[in-house]
Design a protein around this motif. Structure first.
Motif, PDB file in Angstrom:
ATOM      1  N   ASP A   1       0.872  -1.177   0.000  1.00 50.61           N
ATOM      2  CA  ASP A   1       0.000   0.000   0.000  1.00 50.61           C
ATOM      3  C   ASP A   1       0.913   1.231   0.000  1.00 50.61           C
ATOM      4  OD1 ASP A   1      -1.885   1.967   0.370  1.00 50.61           O
ATOM      5  OD2 ASP A   1      -3.011   0.863   1.891  1.00 50.61           O
ATOM      6  N   ILE A   2       1.444   1.557  -1.171  1.00 52.82           N
ATOM      7  CA  ILE A   2       2.478   2.583  -1.294  1.00 52.82           C
ATOM      8  C   ILE A   2       2.011   3.928  -0.736  1.00 52.82           C
ATOM      9  CG2 ILE A   2       3.931   3.874  -2.904  1.00 52.82           C
ATOM     10  CD1 ILE A   2       4.727   0.932  -2.595  1.00 52.82           C
ATOM     11  N   ASP A   3       0.798   4.355  -1.066  1.00 53.83           N
ATOM     12  CA  ASP A   3       0.304   5.661  -0.607  1.00 53.83           C
ATOM     13  C   ASP A   3       0.265   5.732   0.915  1.00 53.83           C
ATOM     14  OD1 ASP A   3       0.048   6.537  -3.190  1.00 53.83           O
ATOM     15  OD2 ASP A   3      -2.108   6.148  -3.323  1.00 53.83           O
TER      16      ASP A   3
ATOM     17  N   SER B   1       5.464   3.358  -7.436  1.00 53.76           N
ATOM     18  CA  SER B   1       4.048   3.321  -7.812  1.00 53.76           C
ATOM     19  C   SER B   1       3.692   2.050  -8.580  1.00 53.76           C
ATOM     20  CB  SER B   1       3.691   4.550  -8.646  1.00 53.76           C
ATOM     21  OG  SER B   1       4.484   4.622  -9.824  1.00 53.76           O
TER      22      SER B   1
ATOM     23  N   SER C   1       2.525  -0.941  -6.297  1.00 49.87           N
ATOM     24  CA  SER C   1       1.414  -0.598  -5.401  1.00 49.87           C
ATOM     25  C   SER C   1       0.239  -1.531  -5.615  1.00 49.87           C
ATOM     26  CB  SER C   1       0.973   0.843  -5.660  1.00 49.87           C
ATOM     27  OG  SER C   1       0.370   0.944  -6.941  1.00 49.87           O
TER      28      SER C   1
END
Length: 397
Positions: free
Chosen positions: A207-209, A370, A373
């Motif tokens: 969950d990169i964000d 990204s 992700s």
């Protein structure tokens, strides 16, 4: 007559998992289900219990939990995790708990389990669906499937207590039936290729964000190494942990003990008693992102054995997205990729590499993550499912 302009509706997905949705640490199965349910009907079949239960307290509790559900005549287990917190994205799932006997090595047991799946699970599934199976043992769930995806994330047959022969036989059958094969690492892909399969390799994502959004600046970070994951001696080299704290490095540990059925290692008790070690418990995603985001270096001190040959840890991109350089043992799935920000170290040099990282200037890893992700992975899944459904609809015209 075929009509390329006819848009097929989203195909419902049945996920045959090898882990319950309320497992303390989420992996591919739960993450995919919780995200996919936002856009289509998803049925989640809880673990079949591939590993034969032992005499541990944890196994006894699992057996009693399932018996209680049978006695209460409940088909869908509650959408709450082990800590009593409701999981995001789980409420809309259609959850099914298979009432099977977890001794899959025996043919009469497998015959009974197949009958139970057909009787208790199949009537509650859509008429047609895509089967997304993480289990080689499917007990006939592929027979009504319009599309079959076998997503292999582990070398399951190498785990103690797993019925190796029955599992490998089922896997050979599933490989010939599946429309798509997905492997989570090069080690798993090589295993499937030995079965004359041609899998796609999808390394685990993050969950990169979330992890980027909660990363702390250098001034607020603690000079400590952190490990988040299952604290089991079958995977983790505890001697590396001990070598790290012997260097005077502070160490944060998070995760459950002995989740794979192995006994708790005495070395872990010694570690938890050390003033250099902080045990953070089992964290949810938000808590995990905060703790990783205020640390200095992320570590992956795995043993190099038959099982870990097929492992690509989810924490690789979680650490990197949180701004941590990573030190890992030479897992084949990692060492062959030359990932920026990841240093491969032998067990003998591991502690020294971590100590240098913790005493040096904070150096966030370079790169854009990204493509690693869950958003990017969901787009891959969506494209795969929709293209398969469209082809089936057009072929029927």
């Amino acid at each position: 007559m075929k009509n390329g302009n006819l848009k097929a509706p989203p195909l419902p997905v049945v996920i045959l998992s090898t882990a319950d949705i309320d497992a303390p640490i989420w992996t591919n199965k739960q993450h995919i289900a919780a995200r996919l349910v936002a856009e289509r009907e998803v049925h989640y079949i809880e673990s079949l219990g591939l590993r034969a239960p032992g005499l541990s307290v944890k196994d006894l509790r699992r057996i009693l939990a399932r018996i209680s559900i049978i006695l209460w005549k409940r088909r869908d287990p509650p959408n709450i995790n082990a800590s009593g917190k409701r999981r995001e994205g789980v409420e809309a799932l259609h959850r099914h708990l298979p009432m099977v006997i977890p001794f899959h090595a025996f043919a009469p047991v497998r015959a009974f389990n197949r009958w139970m799946i057909k009787r208790r699970i199949q009537p509650h599934l859509p008429e047609r669906y895509a089967l997304w199976s993480f289990s080689p043992l499917t007990y006939g769930l592929e027979e009504r499937a319009e599309m079959v995806v076998y997503h292999s994330v582990d070398l399951l047959h190498t785990i103690d207590g797993i019925p190796r022969k029955a599992l490998l036989q089922a896997e050979r059958r599933l490989v010939t039936r599946a429309d798509v094969l997905v492997a989570s690492s090069t080690g798993v892909a090589n295993h499937l290729r030995a079965l004359h399969a041609n899998p796609m390799v999808w390394e685990n994502v993050a969950d990169i964000d979330l992890f980027q959004g909660l990363r702390a600046p250098a001034s607020d970070r603690e000079r400590r190494a952190i490990f988040v994951g299952n604290l089991t001696p079958s995977k983790i080299d505890f001697a590396i942990f001990e070598a790290i704290i012997a260097k005077g490095v502070r160490l944060a540990l998070a995760g459950p003990f002995s989740i794979d059925g192995t006994k708790r290692d005495p070395a872990l008790a010694r570690l938890l008693a050390s003033p250099h070690v902080t045990y953070l418990g089992t964290l949810n995603q938000q808590e995990m992102a905060v703790e990783i985001g205020k640390s200095w270096v992320g570590i992956i001190p795995y043993h190099l054995n038959q099982y870990t040959t097929g492992v690509f840890p989810m924490k690789v991109y979680e650490y990197l997205a949180a701004g941590l350089p990573v030190v890992a043992t030479a897992l084949p799935s990692i060492s062959g990729l030359a990932i920026p920000g990841v240093t491969i170290a032998s067990p003998q040099e591991f502690a020294e590499v971590v100590a240098r990282a913790c005493t040096g200037e904070y150096a966030p890893p370079p790169g854009d993550f990204s493509k690693n992700s869950w958003d990017a992975r969901l787009e891959q899944i969506r494209t795969l499912l929709d293209s398969g459904r469209q082809q089936a609809v057009e072929a029927a015209l």
